[in-house]
Design an enzyme around this catalytic site. Sequence first.
Site, PDB file in Angstrom:
ATOM      1  N   ASP A   9     -43.079  12.442  23.184  1.00 48.61           N
ATOM      2  CA  ASP A   9     -43.453  11.153  23.741  1.00 48.61           C
ATOM      3  C   ASP A   9     -42.291  10.695  24.624  1.00 48.61           C
ATOM      4  OD1 ASP A   9     -44.594   8.467  23.962  1.00 48.61           O
ATOM      5  OD2 ASP A   9     -43.016   7.898  22.544  1.00 48.61           O
ATOM      6  N   ASP A  65     -42.901   8.019  18.335  1.00 52.55           N
ATOM      7  CA  ASP A  65     -42.409   6.873  17.558  1.00 52.55           C
ATOM      8  C   ASP A  65     -43.428   5.756  17.390  1.00 52.55           C
ATOM      9  OD1 ASP A  65     -41.177   4.335  19.592  1.00 52.55           O
ATOM     10  OD2 ASP A  65     -42.153   6.100  20.389  1.00 52.55           O
ATOM     11  N   ASP A 102     -48.774   7.226  19.124  1.00 53.35           N
ATOM     12  CA  ASP A 102     -48.432   8.629  18.865  1.00 53.35           C
ATOM     13  C   ASP A 102     -48.972   9.133  17.533  1.00 53.35           C
ATOM     14  OD1 ASP A 102     -46.824   8.799  21.218  1.00 53.35           O
ATOM     15  OD2 ASP A 102     -45.216   7.756  20.155  1.00 53.35           O
TER      16      ASP A 102
END
Length: 634
Positions: free
Chosen positions: A342, A525, A529
Amino acid sequence: MTRLQAPPALQDGRVLARPPSIFTTALTLPEVRWALGALVLFFLGWGLQLGGAPELLWWAAYLACYGVGGWQQALSGLNALREKTLDVDLLMVVAAIAAASIGQVFDGALLIVIFATSGALEVIVTRRTADSVDSLLGLAPEQAELLHEDGSTSTVAGRDLEPGHRIIVRPGERIGGDGTVVEGVSEVDQQAITGESVPVTRGMGDEVLSGTVNGTGTLTVEITRPASESVISRIVTLVEEASGTKAKTQLFIEKVEQRYSLGVVVGTLLVLTVPMLFFAHTFEDALLRAIVFMIVASPCAVVLSTMPPLLASIANAGRHGVLVKSATVMETIGRSSVVAFDKTGTLTEGSPEVSAVEPGAGHGADQVLALAAAVERHSEHPLGRAVVQTATQRGLTLPEVDGFRALPGRGVTGSVSGRTVTVERAERGTSTTGTRVQVRCGDEVIGTILLVDRLRVDAPDAVRAVSRLTGSPAVLLTGDNASTAAAVAQRTGIGTVHHSLMPQDKVGIVDELSARGEHVLVVGDGINDAPALATAGTGVAMGRRGSDLALDTSDVIIVRDELGALENLVRLSRKARRYVIANLTIAATFIVTLVTLDLVATLPLGLAVAGHEGSTVLVALNGARLLRRSAWEG
């Protein structure tokens, strides 16, 4: 710039729910209480034994450990038998009882404790994930202000909103449903859902999402999806489906446990009956030989071949700020063939910083920054806070501001020494790597401030390291725009970029990679996600910034957000797997040798126990070598 503030309580006074702590969750689970009880009784028995207490006392403690820690495994095994299957749980209980029957009650109790603890940890992880999924629903407000055709409003339950309904979203409130803005302009903080690092301007015709936070502008939103199909509901569904259908990655011994368990049982019965039927052995002799066979063939050494290296690796990783949730996860991390990152909060810090101040003709950089910070001092927008922080760090004196006013969806304005100063966000260009903010005095543009999402210092090295280790270029999965994603990818050396993604899009990409035979490790995080973390072969969450849902659905947590730990973790997992294979070879050699001696000759009970226990101690000590610092460092 608009004032964005996520209030601790929703409009109806309901505080956003957080899952209970892991300790609270653990203590409410009966499996955990039984495992803790077994552990306490095991150490009590061990202490009494080492302290020279009467044999009856420490035997009683060990047998109580058998009962407390083993009854669930025994029940599970019996239920499996009713389904005409045989699992290793029942075999472990039988092996523990057999060990006690020949005086090795300590070893049997240790086996019971290992299995009870393993089962309890699995239950904790499952329950925490369920609690976090439930708490995610708290992001969507329970109530919304419904706008009627006659202009009146009424409060309705968020779950009752239907396509075509129009709602009023006031400053600082969470948006009650997925929809399209039909009136008003504001900036909306979508980071929890899309991962975008700064709030985005939303006006007529723009889509807004349930659970995101409105700025200071009032919005009228026309609902386009029912609550059951909102982005938050889809995230919940994706996480639940991934958690429920994600194939359980088994330890090596678990893959053959059915056949092995059946083989041991059949072998024990043959050793008991064949000598009596064909060689005229007495029942006592045949029973002793069968007991010896079960002891030397029992998978105690095999189990301890697998668990100590993995548990030692988990402990070693924990000392270095990485929490691995189970032995199964530790074994599978090393199989990762591609790593997907990410962006916001993972490769970047997730907060903007001033990277450049470009003054106009006749103006200085400090003057531009000081005027902008003076006005932004009254704003709570992330970009404004970054401007003020930079001015403060440079020791600039900020003039007083009168008549501060937010400009919804645009910026902020105020009067400095009688002159109107406006700080206004400019649109991102296709080639920019950040956000540009214009500073005007009256109608004159006196300068531009460039802000970027700060890249983590260790991100480039971490990406290169894991790419070398896996042999595949790293992948970027982000909800941010194309230019920002490309800039981060260029600075970190990421090979493949996927931008402007919703949570379900990330899952789709992970599924595509997995379908090609890749074992995908995803690092993230945020709430957005979580579905990808749950779907991936291994999900890794950033501990400091990670949302509750990301932390609980992930398999690994990097507690201190040190991306450099990824390389060491993968190396440690691969080393643990090599130790497991070596231990299994040692254990299998001992088992085959002892079983052969028992079948072709008479193997004394003492020698059988010594050989069995010797192999168990040997593999346990070998696995403990992974506790050393050198095992983590390379």
